[in-house]
Design a protein around this motif. Structure first.
Motif, PDB file in Angstrom:
ATOM      1  N   LEU A  57      47.293  74.977  60.096  1.00 54.18           N
ATOM      2  CA  LEU A  57      48.553  75.229  60.801  1.00 54.18           C
ATOM      3  C   LEU A  57      48.301  75.867  62.162  1.00 54.18           C
ATOM      4  O   LEU A  57      48.977  75.532  63.141  1.00 54.18           O
ATOM      5  CB  LEU A  57      49.468  76.117  59.955  1.00 54.18           C
ATOM      6  N   ALA A  58      47.335  76.772  62.234  1.00 54.30           N
ATOM      7  CA  ALA A  58      47.014  77.413  63.513  1.00 54.30           C
ATOM      8  C   ALA A  58      46.566  76.377  64.531  1.00 54.30           C
ATOM      9  O   ALA A  58      46.960  76.425  65.701  1.00 54.30           O
ATOM     10  CB  ALA A  58      45.945  78.487  63.321  1.00 54.30           C
ATOM     11  N   GLU A  59      45.768  75.414  64.100  1.00 51.79           N
ATOM     12  CA  GLU A  59      45.326  74.366  65.027  1.00 51.79           C
ATOM     13  C   GLU A  59      46.484  73.457  65.425  1.00 51.79           C
ATOM     14  O   GLU A  59      46.561  73.011  66.569  1.00 51.79           O
ATOM     15  CB  GLU A  59      44.186  73.553  64.422  1.00 51.79           C
ATOM     16  N   LEU A  60      47.403  73.198  64.516  1.00 54.91           N
ATOM     17  CA  LEU A  60      48.607  72.423  64.833  1.00 54.91           C
ATOM     18  C   LEU A  60      49.401  73.126  65.939  1.00 54.91           C
ATOM     19  O   LEU A  60      49.813  72.500  66.921  1.00 54.91           O
ATOM     20  CB  LEU A  60      49.469  72.258  63.575  1.00 54.91           C
ATOM     21  N   VAL A  61      49.583  74.440  65.804  1.00 57.52           N
ATOM     22  CA  VAL A  61      50.335  75.197  66.801  1.00 57.52           C
ATOM     23  C   VAL A  61      49.564  75.270  68.116  1.00 57.52           C
ATOM     24  O   VAL A  61      50.138  75.102  69.195  1.00 57.52           O
ATOM     25  CB  VAL A  61      50.679  76.610  66.282  1.00 57.52           C
ATOM     26  N   ARG A  62      48.250  75.487  68.046  1.00 56.13           N
ATOM     27  CA  ARG A  62      47.448  75.539  69.275  1.00 56.13           C
ATOM     28  C   ARG A  62      47.534  74.209  70.030  1.00 56.13           C
ATOM     29  O   ARG A  62      47.529  74.191  71.260  1.00 56.13           O
ATOM     30  CB  ARG A  62      46.006  75.922  68.981  1.00 56.13           C
ATOM     31  N   GLY A  63      47.639  73.110  69.319  1.00 54.95           N
ATOM     32  CA  GLY A  63      47.829  71.817  69.973  1.00 54.95           C
ATOM     33  C   GLY A  63      49.131  71.780  70.744  1.00 54.95           C
ATOM     34  O   GLY A  63      49.194  71.255  71.866  1.00 54.95           O
ATOM     35  N   ARG A  64      50.185  72.343  70.169  1.00 56.95           N
ATOM     36  CA  ARG A  64      51.471  72.423  70.859  1.00 56.95           C
ATOM     37  C   ARG A  64      51.373  73.339  72.076  1.00 56.95           C
ATOM     38  O   ARG A  64      51.957  73.073  73.113  1.00 56.95           O
ATOM     39  CB  ARG A  64      52.559  72.935  69.907  1.00 56.95           C
ATOM     40  N   ILE A  65      50.627  74.429  71.939  1.00 56.59           N
ATOM     41  CA  ILE A  65      50.449  75.353  73.066  1.00 56.59           C
ATOM     42  C   ILE A  65      49.685  74.659  74.195  1.00 56.59           C
ATOM     43  O   ILE A  65      50.064  74.766  75.369  1.00 56.59           O
ATOM     44  CB  ILE A  65      49.739  76.645  72.602  1.00 56.59           C
ATOM     45  N   ARG A  66      48.638  73.908  73.853  1.00 55.07           N
ATOM     46  CA  ARG A  66      47.882  73.186  74.881  1.00 55.07           C
ATOM     47  C   ARG A  66      48.761  72.158  75.599  1.00 55.07           C
ATOM     48  O   ARG A  66      48.607  71.931  76.792  1.00 55.07           O
ATOM     49  CB  ARG A  66      46.653  72.502  74.271  1.00 55.07           C
ATOM     50  N   ALA A  67      49.692  71.564  74.877  1.00 62.40           N
ATOM     51  CA  ALA A  67      50.588  70.565  75.483  1.00 62.40           C
ATOM     52  C   ALA A  67      51.508  71.187  76.531  1.00 62.40           C
ATOM     53  O   ALA A  67      52.039  70.474  77.386  1.00 62.40           O
ATOM     54  CB  ALA A  67      51.406  69.869  74.397  1.00 62.40           C
ATOM     55  N   LEU A  68      51.681  72.500  76.491  1.00 63.87           N
ATOM     56  CA  LEU A  68      52.512  73.165  77.493  1.00 63.87           C
ATOM     57  C   LEU A  68      51.914  73.059  78.893  1.00 63.87           C
ATOM     58  O   LEU A  68      52.638  73.163  79.884  1.00 63.87           O
ATOM     59  CB  LEU A  68      52.710  74.640  77.141  1.00 63.87           C
ATOM     60  N   ASP A  69      50.598  72.853  78.986  1.00 63.99           N
ATOM     61  CA  ASP A  69      49.961  72.712  80.303  1.00 63.99           C
ATOM     62  C   ASP A  69      50.578  71.550  81.086  1.00 63.99           C
ATOM     63  O   ASP A  69      50.863  71.678  82.275  1.00 63.99           O
ATOM     64  CB  ASP A  69      48.450  72.510  80.166  1.00 63.99           C
ATOM     65  N   ALA A  70      50.766  70.425  80.409  1.00 68.86           N
ATOM     66  CA  ALA A  70      51.343  69.249  81.085  1.00 68.86           C
ATOM     67  C   ALA A  70      52.789  69.515  81.485  1.00 68.86           C
ATOM     68  O   ALA A  70      53.215  69.161  82.589  1.00 68.86           O
ATOM     69  CB  ALA A  70      51.256  68.026  80.184  1.00 68.86           C
ATOM     70  N   LEU A  71      53.543  70.166  80.602  1.00 71.93           N
ATOM     71  CA  LEU A  71      54.935  70.487  80.924  1.00 71.93           C
ATOM     72  C   LEU A  71      54.983  71.443  82.111  1.00 71.93           C
ATOM     73  O   LEU A  71      55.777  71.261  83.035  1.00 71.93           O
ATOM     74  CB  LEU A  71      55.644  71.102  79.716  1.00 71.93           C
ATOM     75  N   GLY A  72      54.124  72.449  82.103  1.00 72.66           N
ATOM     76  CA  GLY A  72      54.088  73.408  83.204  1.00 72.66           C
ATOM     77  C   GLY A  72      53.720  72.760  84.517  1.00 72.66           C
ATOM     78  O   GLY A  72      54.321  73.058  85.563  1.00 72.66           O
ATOM     79  N   ALA A  73      52.745  71.848  84.490  1.00 68.19           N
ATOM     80  CA  ALA A  73      52.339  71.162  85.717  1.00 68.19           C
ATOM     81  C   ALA A  73      53.487  70.328  86.271  1.00 68.19           C
ATOM     82  O   ALA A  73      53.778  70.358  87.477  1.00 68.19           O
ATOM     83  CB  ALA A  73      51.114  70.290  85.452  1.00 68.19           C
ATOM     84  N   ALA A  74      54.175  69.599  85.405  1.00 67.99           N
ATOM     85  CA  ALA A  74      55.298  68.772  85.851  1.00 67.99           C
ATOM     86  C   ALA A  74      56.429  69.640  86.387  1.00 67.99           C
ATOM     87  O   ALA A  74      57.039  69.322  87.417  1.00 67.99           O
ATOM     88  CB  ALA A  74      55.796  67.895  84.703  1.00 67.99           C
ATOM     89  N   LEU A  75      56.698  70.740  85.712  1.00 63.37           N
ATOM     90  CA  LEU A  75      57.771  71.626  86.158  1.00 63.37           C
ATOM     91  C   LEU A  75      57.422  72.245  87.503  1.00 63.37           C
ATOM     92  O   LEU A  75      58.264  72.290  88.413  1.00 63.37           O
ATOM     93  CB  LEU A  75      58.017  72.701  85.101  1.00 63.37           C
ATOM     94  N   ASN A  76      56.193  72.690  87.668  1.00 56.86           N
ATOM     95  CA  ASN A  76      55.786  73.281  88.947  1.00 56.86           C
ATOM     96  C   ASN A  76      55.834  72.255  90.080  1.00 56.86           C
ATOM     97  O   ASN A  76      56.170  72.598  91.207  1.00 56.86           O
ATOM     98  CB  ASN A  76      54.406  73.917  88.834  1.00 56.86           C
ATOM     99  N   GLU A  77      55.510  70.998  89.791  1.00 57.18           N
ATOM    100  CA  GLU A  77      55.608  69.947  90.808  1.00 57.18           C
ATOM    101  C   GLU A  77      57.047  69.717  91.233  1.00 57.18           C
ATOM    102  O   GLU A  77      57.312  69.275  92.351  1.00 57.18           O
ATOM    103  CB  GLU A  77      55.006  68.640  90.287  1.00 57.18           C
ATOM    104  N   ALA A 136      58.341  81.144  83.635  1.00 54.02           N
ATOM    105  CA  ALA A 136      58.213  82.206  84.639  1.00 54.02           C
ATOM    106  C   ALA A 136      57.432  81.726  85.856  1.00 54.02           C
ATOM    107  O   ALA A 136      57.788  82.047  86.995  1.00 54.02           O
ATOM    108  CB  ALA A 136      57.551  83.440  84.026  1.00 54.02           C
ATOM    109  N   ALA A 137      56.387  80.937  85.629  1.00 54.33           N
ATOM    110  CA  ALA A 137      55.606  80.407  86.754  1.00 54.33           C
ATOM    111  C   ALA A 137      56.471  79.505  87.627  1.00 54.33           C
ATOM    112  O   ALA A 137      56.437  79.583  88.862  1.00 54.33           O
ATOM    113  CB  ALA A 137      54.383  79.649  86.243  1.00 54.33           C
ATOM    114  N   TYR A 138      57.255  78.645  86.988  1.00 51.47           N
ATOM    115  CA  TYR A 138      58.153  77.771  87.750  1.00 51.47           C
ATOM    116  C   TYR A 138      59.187  78.595  88.521  1.00 51.47           C
ATOM    117  O   TYR A 138      59.420  78.365  89.714  1.00 51.47           O
ATOM    118  CB  TYR A 138      58.853  76.782  86.817  1.00 51.47           C
ATOM    119  N   LEU A 139      59.806  79.549  87.848  1.00 51.37           N
ATOM    120  CA  LEU A 139      60.808  80.377  88.511  1.00 51.37           C
ATOM    121  C   LEU A 139      60.194  81.158  89.665  1.00 51.37           C
ATOM    122  O   LEU A 139      60.832  81.339  90.711  1.00 51.37           O
ATOM    123  CB  LEU A 139      61.463  81.321  87.501  1.00 51.37           C
TER     124      LEU A 139
END
Length: 196
Positions: A57-77, A136-139
């Motif tokens: 389960l921890a690895e499942l959640v860490r996968g979701r956390i890693r996926a936030l990088d792409a969302l953050g990059a798109a949001l910052n763009e 917060a980074a986007y804001l």
């Protein structure tokens, strides 16, 4: 003589099975037996790759956390384009897909899972804390561009947005809110931070 058939990628197969269970029945239905049955593999397969179910389960959640990088990059763009409320609305709709919403419930409900994620560096409610950092980074970028007030406290505004959005998405029976409801919530939360 070989027995059985080779698994394509057993770890990914198990993660996909867990996500299907989360979508169909929610976090309370997620057990090691349910995951292996859904994946169509023997129970021992999960324990071949993970020491126990909480490690899985921890690895499942860490996968979701890693996926936030792409969302953050798109949001910052998107900073400086469209509207701040529109950009945040789009990000929150992506962030709170039905699996992610169930994963948040799973993290909240399982003490051992939270402890493992915190030992790996997460704080607060893992996944939500990292998502707040993305917002917060986007804001902060929008504040730097003058699209939100220079004195806006993005480190308070981001988790406030996240909490308000989570309340909208958390009701499994009602289903996700429509985009306009999310937009109105974002607009209300960010109204005080709007640049004059």
């Amino acid at each position: 003589m070989p027995t059985g058939t080779a698994l394509r990628d057993p770890r990914q197969q198990l993660f996909e099975a867990a996500e299907r269970i989360l979508l169909r029945a929610g976090p309370n239905a997620l057990t090691s037996r349910a995951v292996t049955a859904e994946a169509g593999v023997a129970k021992g397969v999960l324990h071949r790759y993970f020491p126990d179910f909480d490690a899985f389960l921890a690895e499942l959640v860490r996968g979701r956390i890693r996926a936030l990088d792409a969302l953050g990059a798109a949001l910052n763009e998107s900073a400086g384009t469209g509207t701040v409320a529109g950009n945040l609305t789009g990000a929150l709709v992506v962030l709170f897909d039905p699996v992610a919403t169930s994963v948040v419930g799973l993290v909240i409900a399982r003490d051992e899972l939270r402890a493992r994620l915190r030992a790996a560096g997460s704080t607060g409610i893992p996944l939500m804390t990292e998502a707040a950092a993305v917002l917060a980074a986007y804001l902060g970028a929008e504040r730097d561009l003058g699209r939100i007030a220079p004195d806006a406290d993005v480190d308070v505004l981001a988790p406030t947005l996240l909490g308000a959005a989570h309340l909208l998405f958390a009701d499994r029976e009602a289903g996700p809110p429509d985009t306009e409801t999310v937009r109105r919530t974002v607009a209300a939360v960010t109204a005080g931070a709007a640049s004059a």
